[in-house]
Design a protein around this motif. Structure first.
Motif, PDB file in Angstrom:
ATOM      1  N   VAL A  27      34.160  43.622  51.793  1.00  0.00           N
ATOM      2  CA  VAL A  27      34.017  42.911  50.575  1.00  0.00           C
ATOM      3  C   VAL A  27      34.815  43.342  49.300  1.00  0.00           C
ATOM      4  O   VAL A  27      34.360  44.505  48.795  1.00  0.00           O
ATOM      5  N   PRO A  28      35.701  42.809  48.609  1.00  0.00           N
ATOM      6  CA  PRO A  28      36.280  43.418  47.703  1.00  0.00           C
ATOM      7  C   PRO A  28      35.387  43.048  46.198  1.00  0.00           C
ATOM      8  O   PRO A  28      35.665  42.514  45.427  1.00  0.00           O
ATOM      9  N   VAL A  29      34.169  44.022  46.188  1.00  0.00           N
ATOM     10  CA  VAL A  29      33.369  43.898  45.134  1.00  0.00           C
ATOM     11  C   VAL A  29      33.942  44.437  43.756  1.00  0.00           C
ATOM     12  O   VAL A  29      33.765  43.668  42.795  1.00  0.00           O
ATOM     13  N   HIS A  30      34.737  45.586  43.708  1.00  0.00           N
ATOM     14  CA  HIS A  30      35.251  45.902  42.400  1.00  0.00           C
ATOM     15  C   HIS A  30      36.222  44.888  42.009  1.00  0.00           C
ATOM     16  O   HIS A  30      36.064  44.513  40.628  1.00  0.00           O
ATOM     17  N   GLU A  31      37.098  44.332  42.557  1.00  0.00           N
ATOM     18  CA  GLU A  31      37.833  43.300  42.275  1.00  0.00           C
ATOM     19  C   GLU A  31      37.257  42.203  41.503  1.00  0.00           C
ATOM     20  O   GLU A  31      37.772  41.588  40.378  1.00  0.00           O
ATOM     21  N   LEU A  32      36.057  41.621  42.382  1.00  0.00           N
ATOM     22  CA  LEU A  32      35.524  40.594  42.064  1.00  0.00           C
ATOM     23  C   LEU A  32      34.861  40.719  40.549  1.00  0.00           C
ATOM     24  O   LEU A  32      35.072  39.882  39.606  1.00  0.00           O
ATOM     25  N   SER A  33      34.229  41.968  40.187  1.00  0.00           N
ATOM     26  CA  SER A  33      33.550  42.014  38.953  1.00  0.00           C
ATOM     27  C   SER A  33      34.788  42.233  38.015  1.00  0.00           C
ATOM     28  O   SER A  33      34.625  42.028  36.860  1.00  0.00           O
ATOM     29  N   MET A  34      35.844  42.885  38.243  1.00  0.00           N
ATOM     30  CA  MET A  34      36.832  43.162  37.154  1.00  0.00           C
ATOM     31  C   MET A  34      37.460  41.625  36.737  1.00  0.00           C
ATOM     32  O   MET A  34      37.817  41.548  35.728  1.00  0.00           O
ATOM     33  N   MET A  35      37.706  40.769  37.955  1.00  0.00           N
ATOM     34  CA  MET A  35      37.971  39.426  37.617  1.00  0.00           C
ATOM     35  C   MET A  35      37.008  38.821  36.601  1.00  0.00           C
ATOM     36  O   MET A  35      37.671  37.999  35.779  1.00  0.00           O
ATOM     37  N   MET A  36      35.752  39.078  36.924  1.00  0.00           N
ATOM     38  CA  MET A  36      34.589  38.277  36.110  1.00  0.00           C
ATOM     39  C   MET A  36      34.836  38.867  34.532  1.00  0.00           C
ATOM     40  O   MET A  36      34.707  38.276  33.822  1.00  0.00           O
ATOM     41  N   THR A  37      35.163  40.414  34.433  1.00  0.00           N
ATOM     42  CA  THR A  37      34.935  40.741  33.002  1.00  0.00           C
ATOM     43  C   THR A  37      36.365  40.501  32.429  1.00  0.00           C
ATOM     44  O   THR A  37      36.221  40.029  31.161  1.00  0.00           O
ATOM     45  N   ILE A  38      37.457  40.095  33.092  1.00  0.00           N
ATOM     46  CA  ILE A  38      38.601  39.608  32.536  1.00  0.00           C
ATOM     47  C   ILE A  38      38.528  38.241  32.048  1.00  0.00           C
ATOM     48  O   ILE A  38      38.976  38.032  30.919  1.00  0.00           O
TER      49      ILE A  38
END
Lengths: 279, 266
Positions: free
Chosen positions: B151-162
């Motif tokens: 599951v791309p956890v880091h990518e999801l959270s980076m998307m949320m931050t941006i």
């Protein structure tokens, strides 16, 4: 002095059959510690050149070396980007985080540095651009000049040897421009960082140690600001102007007054006029 | 006007609840929901209410603010209540043609309403006391084990931050475009719904074009700052659990256990 940036017969085209060349066999060498302004009209290739210095674009022909590293070598790309940091025109589109210090920490975080080192670099970088009091602020509450300083701090935190700024003041008001220009100068003088300032503002370029004038992808003039702005006709033929003070002296000279053209600042120009009137 | 929208509605403060680790708060909110949905009988609901009152008073969030969150859901609450009152079989109290009000129906409706109110106010307390960036960090860390199953956890959270970072920027941009279109005679305020929606397309198209351009520039800027995904990335602020975090977690576990057990005992 060691050279930090070197291009050899650098050639680049945005189309795949090379019909129009954005850069035509450009060869330049920039020694470490210099403050270089790159001047040019729209479409002169100045932004294209900047993007080569950071391996965003790769040469179609020739080569570009950053601190001796060939930008075409993919394994060196992170070292190249760490050595030569890049600041873009629109500060809004390069700030990643919602808090100033978190944004400055972005690059050191990507480098995988330990927490203490990140903290030290963030504080240091914010101090060097004079934004230490805004650590906890939200970027969208800051002025354009302040945002751009945060963006510069974000690059400084990588501890680059060279910073390339692609028209960093184009979207700013006069106060913001002054802030950025004095920040750049202090980074150059106090931290010895090589500065490549891409601009079309003559007064900004006049502050540099050296100016490269580009026209249609080729190097037109290369010299100190005084040497460059003396070529008023050449500059005008490339679609560029010269500082207003030089323009005034140039017009006087055309009318037959024996004045020199090297008055780049208002007080220098006034001195020249004073000496002329006394004689 | 658009400037007033704040996502997640965070109200900064420095109380114990504000300072708790976001992971603990997320888990606490989850436990609270579990307790609420397994609650049976007045004692269990009373415990949940007590829990909510305790946390609210420590967090110093104003009671009026808590109730404000219920306003948009008033319709759903009333609808649920009415449905439960009329459609629960049991001892009939009052009959009117096909409508029967039963004793069980009234009791069930009452509990449902209490449950919804406690659910909304309790979970909104989470966003009131946690900054969006802390929330995304907390979610990323809690979901970290899922990385093992790709599951791309880091990518999801980076998307949320941006996304959070660009909300104010895009709101500002929307206002600019709307003003530019108004200056050229666009009318966003009159006409029927369909007409108004159609009037928005000259706003949305430039907005999308500019959002894509921004995304492109941001991607290059991030690469220039050595971004290469979550691999080997460290953090400026590493979240670490303090003693207060452990105590809070224990407190929540006890309450949840009590709420579940009380339904069985009483």
């Amino acid at each position: 002095m060691r050279e930090i940036i070197k291009t050899e017969q650098l050639r680049f085209s945005y189309q795949s059959p090379e019909t129009v060349l954005a850069l035509k066999d450009l060869s330049i060498t920039i020694p470490e510690g210099q403050f270089v302004a790159v001047l040019g009209h729209n479409g002169s290739g100045k932004s294209t050149l900047a993007k080569h210095m950071n391996a965003i674009l790769l040469p179609s022909g020739g080569a570009c070396y950053i601190a001796g590293m060939d930008t075409r070598d993919k394994s060196l790309i992170y070292d190249i980007r760490r050595t030569a940091g890049m600041v873009f025109q629109n500060p809004d589109n390069q700030i990643v985080a919602t808090v100033v210090e978190e944004d400055v920490a972005f690059a050191p975080e990507n480098m995988g540095l330990p927490q203490k080192e990140i903290r030290r670099r963030v504080d240091e970088a914010l101090l060097s651009v004079g934004m230490q009091d805004y650590k906890q602020s939200a970027p969208y509450h800051l002025s354009g000049g302040q945002k751009q300083r945060v963006a510069i701090a974000g690059v400084i935190a990588m501890r680059p040897r060279c910073i390339i700024l692609d028209e960093p003041t184009a979207m700013l008001d006069p106060i913001g421009r002054d802030e950025i220009l004095s920040t750049i100068k202090s980074l150059n003088k106090n931290h010895g960082i090589t500065i490549i300032l891409i601009t079309h503002n003559m007064n900004e370029a006049a502050e540099a140690d050296r100016i490269l004038v580009l026209s249609k992808g080729s190097l037109l003039i290369d010299g100190t600001p005084k040497e460059v702005f003396e070529n008023v006709e050449t500059m005008k033929s490339a679609g560029l102007s010269v500082p207003q003070t030089v323009e005034l002296l140039y017009e006087l000279k055309k009318l037959g007054c024996p004045v020199s053209l090297d008055g780049l600042r208002v007080n220098e120009c006034a001195d020249i006029l004073y000496r002329f009137l006394e004689a | 006007m658009l400037q007033d929208i704040t996502l997640g509605q965070y109200f900064p403060g420095s109380t114990l609840i504000h300072r708790l680790d976001p992971r603990v708060k997320l888990v606490a909110a989850f436990l609270y929901i579990v307790a609420l949905f397994s609650a049976q009988g007045p004692v269990a609901y009373g415990l949940c209410l007590l829990w909510l009152v305790l946390v609210t008073s420590v967090s110093k969030v104003h009671i009026r603010l808590m109730l404000k969150g219920l306003k948009p859901l008033l319709f759903i609450i009333i609808f649920t209540a009415v449905l439960n009152v009329f459609y629960t079989p049991g001892r009939i109290i009052y009959e009117f043609y096909f409508l029967h009000i039963t004793y069980e129906g009234i009791a069930l409706a009452f509990y449902m309403v209490v449950r919804i109110i406690l659910l909304i106010t309790g979970t909104s307390l989470l966003t009131y006391t946690t900054s969006p960036i802390m929330l995304t960090d907390g979610i990323e860390l809690l979901l970290n084990p899922l990385k093992k199953i790709k599951v791309p956890v880091h990518e999801l959270s980076m998307m949320m931050t941006i996304a959070l970072r660009f909300i104010p920027t895009l709101i500002e941009e929307t206002e600019k475009i709307m003003n530019a279109q108004k200056a050229r005679g666009a009318d966003f305020e009159s006409g029927r719904l369909i007409r108004r929606i159609k009037a928005l397309s000259p706003v949305l198209i430039p907005l999308f074009v500019s959002a894509f351009r921004r995304a492109d520039e941001l991607a290059v800027a991030m690469e220039c700052r050595l971004y290469r995904g979550g691999e080997g990335r460290t953090r400026l602020k590493e979240l670490s659990l303090t003693r207060a975090d452990y105590y809070s977690l224990a407190f929540c576990l006890v309450f949840t256990a009590l709420a579940i057990l009380s339904g069985k005992i009483f």
